[in-house]
Design a protein around this motif. Structure first.
Motif, PDB file in Angstrom:
ATOM      1  N   ASN A 117       4.179 122.129 145.019  1.00 39.73           N
ATOM      2  CA  ASN A 117       3.054 122.261 144.100  1.00 39.73           C
ATOM      3  C   ASN A 117       3.551 122.769 142.760  1.00 39.73           C
ATOM      4  OD1 ASN A 117       1.226 121.573 146.100  1.00 39.73           O
ATOM      5  ND2 ASN A 117       0.559 123.659 146.485  1.00 39.73           N
ATOM      6  N   GLN A 119       1.743 123.818 138.617  1.00 36.83           N
ATOM      7  CA  GLN A 119       0.561 123.898 137.781  1.00 36.83           C
ATOM      8  C   GLN A 119       0.925 123.491 136.366  1.00 36.83           C
ATOM      9  OE1 GLN A 119      -0.567 128.036 138.494  1.00 36.83           O
ATOM     10  NE2 GLN A 119      -2.184 127.343 139.872  1.00 36.83           N
ATOM     11  N   SER A 122      -4.325 121.699 131.987  1.00 39.69           N
ATOM     12  CA  SER A 122      -5.044 120.420 132.057  1.00 39.69           C
ATOM     13  C   SER A 122      -5.068 119.681 130.727  1.00 39.69           C
ATOM     14  CB  SER A 122      -6.475 120.642 132.562  1.00 39.69           C
ATOM     15  OG  SER A 122      -7.165 121.528 131.703  1.00 39.69           O
ATOM     16  N   ARG A 132       3.516 112.609 136.914  1.00 36.63           N
ATOM     17  CA  ARG A 132       3.017 111.400 137.594  1.00 36.63           C
ATOM     18  C   ARG A 132       4.143 110.369 137.721  1.00 36.63           C
ATOM     19  NH1 ARG A 132      -2.627 110.403 138.164  1.00 36.63           N
ATOM     20  NH2 ARG A 132      -3.892 112.038 137.244  1.00 36.63           N
ATOM     21  N   ARG A 137       0.813 113.772 141.961  1.00 40.38           N
ATOM     22  CA  ARG A 137      -0.555 113.403 141.644  1.00 40.38           C
ATOM     23  C   ARG A 137      -1.373 114.672 141.458  1.00 40.38           C
ATOM     24  NH1 ARG A 137      -3.747 114.243 145.819  1.00 40.38           N
ATOM     25  NH2 ARG A 137      -2.994 114.240 147.938  1.00 40.38           N
ATOM     26  N   VAL A 138      -2.461 114.544 140.754  1.00 42.26           N
ATOM     27  CA  VAL A 138      -3.345 115.681 140.547  1.00 42.26           C
ATOM     28  C   VAL A 138      -4.123 115.891 141.841  1.00 42.26           C
ATOM     29  CG1 VAL A 138      -5.294 116.589 139.225  1.00 42.26           C
ATOM     30  CG2 VAL A 138      -3.515 115.252 138.069  1.00 42.26           C
ATOM     31  N   ASP A 139      -3.993 117.076 142.430  1.00 43.13           N
ATOM     32  CA  ASP A 139      -4.751 117.436 143.627  1.00 43.13           C
ATOM     33  C   ASP A 139      -6.163 117.823 143.205  1.00 43.13           C
ATOM     34  OD1 ASP A 139      -2.615 117.077 145.388  1.00 43.13           O
ATOM     35  OD2 ASP A 139      -2.008 119.182 145.314  1.00 43.13           O
ATOM     36  N   ASP A 140      -7.133 117.475 144.021  1.00 42.55           N
ATOM     37  CA  ASP A 140      -8.516 117.811 143.735  1.00 42.55           C
ATOM     38  C   ASP A 140      -8.804 119.220 144.250  1.00 42.55           C
ATOM     39  OD1 ASP A 140     -11.128 117.588 142.900  1.00 42.55           O
ATOM     40  OD2 ASP A 140     -11.786 116.473 144.661  1.00 42.55           O
ATOM     41  N   VAL A 141      -8.270 120.197 143.523  1.00 39.86           N
ATOM     42  CA  VAL A 141      -8.440 121.600 143.885  1.00 39.86           C
ATOM     43  C   VAL A 141      -8.739 122.400 142.625  1.00 39.86           C
ATOM     44  CG1 VAL A 141      -6.879 121.463 145.863  1.00 39.86           C
ATOM     45  CG2 VAL A 141      -5.985 122.144 143.641  1.00 39.86           C
ATOM     46  N   ALA A 142      -9.283 123.563 142.817  1.00 36.43           N
ATOM     47  CA  ALA A 142      -9.440 124.502 141.702  1.00 36.43           C
ATOM     48  C   ALA A 142      -8.362 125.549 141.859  1.00 36.43           C
ATOM     49  CB  ALA A 142     -10.822 125.153 141.735  1.00 36.43           C
ATOM     50  N   SER A 143      -7.611 125.788 140.808  1.00 36.96           N
ATOM     51  CA  SER A 143      -6.571 126.807 140.843  1.00 36.96           C
ATOM     52  C   SER A 143      -7.209 128.129 140.441  1.00 36.96           C
ATOM     53  CB  SER A 143      -5.456 126.428 139.863  1.00 36.96           C
ATOM     54  OG  SER A 143      -4.481 127.432 139.844  1.00 36.96           O
TER      55      SER A 143
END
Length: 153
Positions: A117, A119, A122, A132, A137-143
């Motif tokens: 992982n 960060q 954005s 990329r 890939r962008v994970d669909d999570v909130a950091s």
């Protein structure tokens, strides 16, 4: 970790090696130039902290004896992380960041790490595109984060 010498088409050779204390000022200068230093993170404290946990996973890249890249890698037994990946602005586009990430992936895979992982702000579209291109890939999570020890008053 043994030093990896990698041919660099543009300038002789480039070498990845573990961070040494003598690298501190060039590393901090590189991080500042790359825009990675923010007021709430003291880069000197970040280096000091890293040297107490998996210091062999703090890598620098040098070309002709000049420090031109860094990556601070960690593995907690569940996920790997890369922080402070930076390449000197005059050397971007030569593949040094990709080579450093490949070494980070190799070192983490060697330790049994199933996923890496990282960060990225954005708003940093160029860096997101770089990752990329390496298969991230962008994970669909909130950091989420919570400062436990403040670096600045």
């Amino acid at each position: 970790m043994s030093d990896a010498v990698i041919d660099d088409v543009t300038a002789g050779s480039w070498r990845i090696r573990p961070f040494a204390v003598a690298d501190t000022e060039p590393v901090v200068a590189l991080w500042r130039a790359a825009g990675l230093v923010v007021p709430w993170n003291d880069p000197y404290l970040d280096i000091e902290r890293k040297l107490t946990v998996q210091p062999e996973l703090f890598l620098v890249g040098e070309s002709d004896g000049v420090l031109v890249a860094t990556a601070m890698i960690g593995y907690d037994g569940h996920r790997g992380w890369v922080n402070y990946l930076a390449v000197d602005g005059s050397r971007r586009g030569e593949g040094l960041g990709a080579r450093l990430m490949a070494e980070a992936e190799r070192l983490l895979a060697e330790r049994g790490c199933p996923k890496l992982n990282l960060q990225v702000r954005s708003t940093n579209a160029g860096v997101i595109a770089f990752y990329r291109s390496l298969g991230y890939r962008v994970d669909d999570v909130a950091s989420l984060g919570k400062r436990l020890i403040p670096d600045a008053p």
